[in-house]
Motif scaffolding. Structure first.
Motif, short mmCIF file in Angstrom:
data_model
loop_
_atom_site.label_atom_id
_atom_site.label_comp_id
_atom_site.label_asym_id
_atom_site.label_seq_id
_atom_site.Cartn_x
_atom_site.Cartn_y
_atom_site.Cartn_z
N LEU A 180 77.12 -32.78 119.26
CA LEU A 180 76.17 -31.76 119.73
C LEU A 180 76.78 -30.37 119.81
CD1 LEU A 180 74.50 -33.73 122.67
CD2 LEU A 180 73.55 -33.32 120.40
N ALA A 181 78.10 -30.26 119.73
CA ALA A 181 78.78 -28.97 119.96
C ALA A 181 78.59 -28.03 118.78
CB ALA A 181 80.26 -29.22 120.23
N ARG A 182 77.49 -27.30 118.81
CA ARG A 182 77.20 -26.28 117.80
C ARG A 182 76.77 -25.01 118.52
NH1 ARG A 182 75.70 -28.08 112.62
NH2 ARG A 182 75.38 -25.85 112.20
N PRO A 183 77.50 -23.90 118.40
CA PRO A 183 77.16 -22.69 119.15
C PRO A 183 76.04 -21.86 118.52
CG PRO A 183 79.12 -22.32 117.84
CD PRO A 183 78.76 -23.78 117.65
N ASP A 184 75.60 -22.21 117.32
CA ASP A 184 74.66 -21.36 116.59
C ASP A 184 73.23 -21.86 116.66
OD1 ASP A 184 75.39 -23.60 115.20
OD2 ASP A 184 75.38 -22.64 113.23
N ARG A 185 72.85 -22.46 117.76
CA ARG A 185 71.49 -23.00 117.87
C ARG A 185 70.74 -22.30 118.99
NH1 ARG A 185 72.51 -29.10 118.91
NH2 ARG A 185 74.30 -28.65 117.63
N VAL A 186 69.41 -22.36 118.90
CA VAL A 186 68.55 -21.80 119.94
C VAL A 186 67.99 -22.97 120.75
CG1 VAL A 186 66.48 -20.48 120.44
CG2 VAL A 186 67.95 -19.82 118.52
N VAL A 187 68.19 -22.93 122.06
CA VAL A 187 67.79 -24.03 122.93
C VAL A 187 66.78 -23.53 123.95
CG1 VAL A 187 68.59 -25.76 124.59
CG2 VAL A 187 70.07 -25.08 122.69
N SER A 188 65.67 -24.25 124.10
CA SER A 188 64.66 -23.87 125.09
C SER A 188 64.24 -25.10 125.89
CB SER A 188 63.44 -23.24 124.41
OG SER A 188 62.90 -24.11 123.43
N ALA A 189 63.83 -24.84 127.13
CA ALA A 189 63.37 -25.91 128.00
C ALA A 189 61.88 -26.14 127.79
CB ALA A 189 63.64 -25.56 129.46
N VAL A 190 61.47 -27.39 127.69
CA VAL A 190 60.06 -27.75 127.52
C VAL A 190 59.78 -28.99 128.36
CG1 VAL A 190 59.81 -26.79 125.20
CG2 VAL A 190 60.60 -29.14 125.48
N TRP A 191 58.49 -29.31 128.50
CA TRP A 191 58.10 -30.57 129.13
C TRP A 191 57.61 -31.49 128.03
CZ3 TRP A 191 58.13 -32.08 134.34
CH2 TRP A 191 58.56 -31.10 135.24
N LEU A 192 58.28 -32.61 127.87
CA LEU A 192 57.89 -33.60 126.86
C LEU A 192 57.59 -34.92 127.54
CD1 LEU A 192 60.57 -32.99 124.06
CD2 LEU A 192 58.24 -32.10 124.15
N ASN A 193 56.43 -35.46 127.25
CA ASN A 193 56.06 -36.80 127.74
C ASN A 193 56.25 -36.92 129.25
OD1 ASN A 193 56.73 -37.00 124.78
ND2 ASN A 193 55.90 -39.03 125.12
N GLY A 194 55.87 -35.87 129.95
CA GLY A 194 55.87 -35.90 131.41
C GLY A 194 57.20 -35.63 132.07
#
Length: 283
Positions: free
Chosen positions: A222-236
């Motif tokens: 998972l260690a990749r610094p070049d990504r965009v990460v956002s918080a969402v609600w999935l399946n409750g």
């Protein structure tokens, strides 16, 4: 009694079909087939539209589930349920949120079609055994036995502990923050030593072909610094969405004892088409 009965119960009917199939696209197809049957019914002979519609959707979902068995057996890599964007309100119904979680839907994949239908209708929607018997074409006594076996099967495979929404949210936020840095050490601090990552690319997106186990191997993956990460609600539940090089992934997490024990990452683009508008789920 008009077509409004179908519309009024659509959220419930979609939820039944989705929990049985693990696919929103297939659930929508089942609802369309069920609507066509409902349109031909003499409504004056239907005493309980809700029960009638649930039975109809269940039968259509069972037919679809059996027909999908071969295609899922031939699926490229790991198969995971199709994630749904949900509003935070869904989490307020704890039992509904747990029943539609990616973790639970993955467990339900290990049940046979009839066992899955019985479990969903009894444990999630609390239908009487007699109604379930009519829906699945079994006797009430047989349904009781199937329900018992399904409960035991699911209990042995579901997450061992139930965490509060606040703890789930806090751990997920820590994970997403670590994911944004792309640092192995920070990721390992929020992962359980025996964490398992399961990724679904469907042959259409890059994904680990088999489950990856262990905090360090998962963190390094998972260690990749070049990504965009956002918080969402999935399946409750609180979850994450990751964008990297024009590709997306929906990341659902299982939390136990303050750390993440399981990561479900769906990168198959065909399963990411419902992340722009919250799904209507109901019991």
């Amino acid at each position: 009694m008009t077509e409004d009965a179908f519309v009024a119960h659509r959220g419930l009917l979609f939820t039944v079909a989705y929990e049985m199939l693990g696919s929103a696209a297939d659930a929508e197809d089942v609802l369309q087939e069920s609507w066509l049957r409902w349109a031909d019914v003499d409504r004056t002979r239907v005493r309980d539209p809700r029960a009638y519609l649930v039975r109809t959707v269940t039968r259509q979902a069972l037919n679809r589930l059996r027909s999908l068995a071969r295609s899922r057996a031939e699926y490229v890599g790991e198969w995971l349920p199709e994630p749904l964007l949900t509003s935070p309100d869904v989490a307020e119904d704890v039992e509904l949120a747990e029943s539609v979680s990616i973790a639970m839907l993955t467990v339900l994949e290990t049940l046979g079609p009839t066992e899955r239908a019985v479990f969903v209708l009894r444990e999630v929607f609390e239908l009487p055994y007699g109604e379930i018997a009519q829906a699945v074409g079994k006797s009430a006594a047989a349904v009781r036995q199937i329900a018992r076996r399904a409960r035991e099967h699911v209990a042995a495979r579901r997450p061992r502990t139930r965490v509060s929404p606040a703890e789930q949210r806090a751990v997920v936020e820590r994970f997403l923050a670590a994911l944004r840095t792309g640092r192995v050490r920070e990721l390992m601090e929020v992962l359980a030593p025996d964490v398992v990552l399961v990724a679904d690319g469907g042959g259409l997106a890059g994904a680990a072909p088999a489950p990856v186990q262990g905090a360090e191997p998962v963190a390094r993956l998972l260690a990749r610094p070049d990504r965009v990460v956002s918080a969402v609600w999935l399946n409750g539940s609180p979850a994450g969405r990751v964008e990297l090089a024009g590709r997306s992934a929906a990341v659902s997490l299982v939390v136990e004892n303050g750390r993440i024990t399981r990561i479900h990452a769906v990168a198959n683009p065909e399963k990411l088409t419902r992340l722009d508008e919250p799904a209507e789920l109901a019991r």
